[in-house]
Scaffold this active site. Structure first.
Site: not given
Length: 498
Positions: A34, A448
């Protein structure tokens, strides 16, 4: 993580979905495996054992739980945040290389011997490349069985099985049901629906998938960035979905991705169903769905400047790409120009050199051109400065002849070095490719303009060297810090389109 038994037991007992995909719980008494968040009553700790992959569970003789469907859990975030051999191999296996080229093809892509790759995968994941690819084929087969009306023989070969017998044996072994029994369990309605996918009967090439993710997920900058930079003809925002064409190993496809509260709705239209696992994997990678946002945000919250940004909109992802070479070309087209200008340049190339496609559901017209097609263009036809023209032609020539290869298996430091050696490639271009194409979670853009503006407004150092030094505390998640810093601006990339 699966070796920390105490930690794993606590996660299972609390049904903590954050650990889905990190490890799998195998129950010794029922022989079922599971996901940690399985809704059933947790087994006794002495009856639990833990494995790092679904393939390892299957090799140990456990079958998948019918309630939690562990085969549909998010992938482990390890493979997208690491650049070692195992992580690169897992990204390639997810991209279907073993099914198309076998283990020797996987080894050739990575530059190692098959024995070395098998040894390392077994040591860390408890399964070799064939077993890992087999687990992926089983999941694809289940998806096609439950969501299409295709004959089982067609499903077997579409999922990558070499024979119908192998297909039947694998499905029965993994799910404890035959393919026919899997299909018979579905409601007899016009539209078949499961926890993993749905499709309308009569349209076998159109699949509606549910792509799971670890919460939280903030879709604003993720879909905002993809939509704001969309290249006309290749990408579009339509009816609340980001749509784009896909160049795939066996054909082409169109993906439509819609953000939902607990999953991403993904509609795939494929010319060849064998491309299903690859298309799904590339969409997940583009949307960064296997990330661990809790770990990322916990680290970034330790900085008092970033903490309010994280608290305001947690769960930001890094918008990535479905094609690394395409993104590198677009990064060059975007050098020192606006977003609108970069889209215009790219759209002209798409119209002239892209392969046309049909899109009955929208306005997409082409696949993005291959490097080989772009290498044949006349440089004088490019409406850009001569120096950037030289950068562009050098890049596409090296991509076309294989001198430069950018892919999911790329070694990040080596790829950076090769890119920096190209004329016209500075730190910004290399870092944005590393962040959005190669998937480096620690890529950073101190030069940037948007980052420098955000740094100045927030009181962070604004010079690249000083900002880089300050950002050392954000490692290894600086690419995610970039998303939070970008989000301080009013640029369209930061907002979900209306």
């Amino acid at each position: 993580m699966h070796t920390d038994t105490e930690h794993c037991v606590r996660a299972v007992q609390s049904k903590d979905a954050r650990f889905d995909g990190w490890f799998f719980t195998a129950v010794l008494t029922t022989r079922i495996y599971c996901r940690p968040s399985c809704p059933v009553v947790p087994p006794k700790p002495e009856n639990m054992t833990f494995y790092p992959s679904a393939a390892a569970c299957q090799q140990a003789g456990f079958r998948a739980c019918k309630r939690c469907r562990p085969d549909t859990s998010p992938g482990s975030p390890e493979w997208n945040q690491r650049a070692d051999l195992v992580a690169r191999a897992m990204r390639l296996i997810g991209d279907g290389i073993v099914d198309r080229e076998g283990v020797p093809g996987l080894a050739a892509r990575l530059g190692y011997s098959t024995r070395q790759i098998e040894r390392q995968l077994l040591a860390e994941l408890g399964a070799g490349p064939l077993a890992l690819a087999r687990a992926q084929r089983a999941q694809t087969a289940r998806l096609l069985v439950e969501t299409t009306v295709l004959p089982m023989a067609e499903i077997a070969f579409a999922a990558g099985f070499a024979s119908i017998r192998t297909f039947n044996d694998t499905v029965r072994e993994v799910f404890a049901l035959s393919p026919s029994e899997l299909r018979a369990r579905l409601p007899k309605t016009r539209t078949q629906t499961t926890g993993g996918a749905s499709t309308v009967v009569g349209t076998p090439a159109a699949l509606n998938l549910r792509l799971p993710f670890r919460a939280p997920l903030n879709p604003d900058n993720l879909f905002g960035h993809l939509a704001a930079t969309a290249v006309p003809g290749v990408e579009e925002w339509r009816d609340g979905a980001y749509r784009r064409t896909l160049r795939l190993p066996y054909g082409h496809g169109i993906a439509a991705l819609t953000p939902k509260s607990d999953h991403i709705a993904c509609r795939l239209t494929l010319s060849d169903l064998r491309d299903l696992p690859v298309a799904s994997s590339r969409c997940r990678r583009m949307l960064d769905l296997d990330a661990d946002p809790v770990a990322v945000d916990e680290q970034l919250r330790t900085d008092p400047v970033l903490a309010p940004l994280v608290a305001k909109a947690p769960g930001r992802r890094v918008p990535r790409t479905v094609d690394e070479a395409e993104f590198a070309v677009r990064a060059v087209l975007g050098q020192q120009v606006s977003t609108a200008a970069a889209r215009t340049h790219a759209a002209r190339l798409v119209t002239a050199y892209g392969d046309p496609v049909d899109d009955p559901e929208g306005g997409l017209t082409h696949l993005f051109p291959t490097p080989q097609a772009l290498a044949a263009l006349d440089p004088e036809s490019l409406a850009m400065p001569r120096t950037r023209r030289a950068t562009f032609t050098t890049l596409v020539a090296q991509l076309a002849d294989g001198t430069l290869h950018l892919g999911v298996e790329s070694d990040w430091p080596e790829a950076r070095a090769r890119l920096l050696a190209l004329p016209g490639f500075g730190p910004w271009t290399v870092d944005v490719i590393a962040m959005r194409a190669l998937g480096d979670p620690d890529a950073f853009l101190p030069t940037d303009l948007g980052i420098r503006r955000a740094a100045q407004e927030l009181g962070l150092p604004s010079t690249p060297a000083a900002l880089t030094a300050r950002a050392a505390a954000w490692r290894p998640w600086r690419a995610y810090a970039v998303q939070y810093l970008w989000a301080t601006d009013s640029h369209p990339i930061n907002f979900l389109p209306v």
